[in-house]
Design a protein around this motif. Sequence first.
Motif, PDB file in Angstrom:
ATOM      1  N   UNK A  59     -13.326  47.381 -21.423  1.00 10.58           N
ATOM      2  CA  UNK A  59     -13.673  48.549 -20.600  1.00 10.58           C
ATOM      3  C   UNK A  59     -12.654  48.865 -19.505  1.00 10.58           C
ATOM      4  N   UNK A  60     -11.894  47.862 -19.071  1.00 11.44           N
ATOM      5  CA  UNK A  60     -10.982  48.064 -17.949  1.00 11.44           C
ATOM      6  C   UNK A  60     -11.604  47.743 -16.606  1.00 11.44           C
ATOM      7  N   UNK A  61     -12.846  47.275 -16.600  1.00  8.52           N
ATOM      8  CA  UNK A  61     -13.504  46.909 -15.339  1.00  8.52           C
ATOM      9  C   UNK A  61     -12.824  45.704 -14.705  1.00  8.52           C
ATOM     10  N   UNK A  62     -12.862  45.653 -13.394  1.00 10.22           N
ATOM     11  CA  UNK A  62     -12.315  44.514 -12.657  1.00 10.22           C
ATOM     12  C   UNK A  62     -13.293  43.349 -12.697  1.00 10.22           C
ATOM     13  N   UNK A  63     -12.769  42.132 -12.800  1.00 13.68           N
ATOM     14  CA  UNK A  63     -13.613  40.937 -12.758  1.00 13.68           C
ATOM     15  C   UNK A  63     -13.419  40.255 -11.414  1.00 13.68           C
ATOM     16  N   UNK A  64     -14.484  40.122 -10.670  1.00 13.19           N
ATOM     17  CA  UNK A  64     -14.456  39.430  -9.374  1.00 13.19           C
ATOM     18  C   UNK A  64     -14.493  37.920  -9.602  1.00 13.19           C
ATOM     19  N   UNK A  65     -14.060  37.122  -8.604  1.00  7.89           N
ATOM     20  CA  UNK A  65     -14.218  35.670  -8.721  1.00  7.89           C
ATOM     21  C   UNK A  65     -15.688  35.317  -8.904  1.00  7.89           C
TER      22      UNK A  65
END
Length: 256
Positions: A59-65
């Motif tokens: 999707x291109x979503x950012x992954x947080x820690x």
Amino acid sequence: MEKAKEIINMTRDEVQAAIEEFPVAILPLGATEQHGHHLPLGVDIFLAEGISRKLSERTGALVLPSQPFGYSWVWRDIPGTVSLQQHHVEAVIKDVAHSVSRYGIKMLVLVNGHDANNASMKYATRELADELDIPVIYLFYPNMEEIMEQNCDSPTWHGMIHACEFETSLMLALKPELVNLSKAVCEYPEKPRLYGKSSISLGNLSKSGVYGDATAASKEKGEKMLELFVSEMEQIILEAYEEVDKELHKDTKKSN
């Protein structure tokens, strides 16, 4: 398929560019607790992270820690366990949502690998609906019962998943180097009449820490289930974002 966008490995400029392209962030939620003698304590973290990375690739979503601690009261006396109070888990989720909303994230997705986090996700999301303008979507193995019925050979322990065929198979698909199948066991502890109606703890019921049949696990089962979960979650995210995108375009038209 693009590389997962994990903000912990990105510069501020890379994060800003990713937000401009697709303003969605994923927060993996897990726990640090025992999973039998054949699995590491980080199972719930590894599974949530692995699924989140695949969702980011698609999707291109950012992954947080990842949030590595959950409510793990039942295992509190076993070495390695770190347990947060349930309302603290809820508070962390809310703080993360408030943080990311300040710099352009328009939707937050919670990807959970630990059953006890579900209540915290639900109540945090409800409170955030009254505090922020961004939607929060919370996901925990959608269609799990149906997918398990199709792909697992052993029953659950009263509907619960823990260090069983299900989790062990997913770990074999995502982190096989951390699975020691020679130590996997099958255990279905007796369920006391007062279980769920008192402080009787899971930690006192199973000798091995396994609830189900870990010996029935396989990488092939894990890969099949993983693909089904990720595909369903991807569709949920994209569907939810369609509504967000509509609102963003409405606001743009108004400002013009």
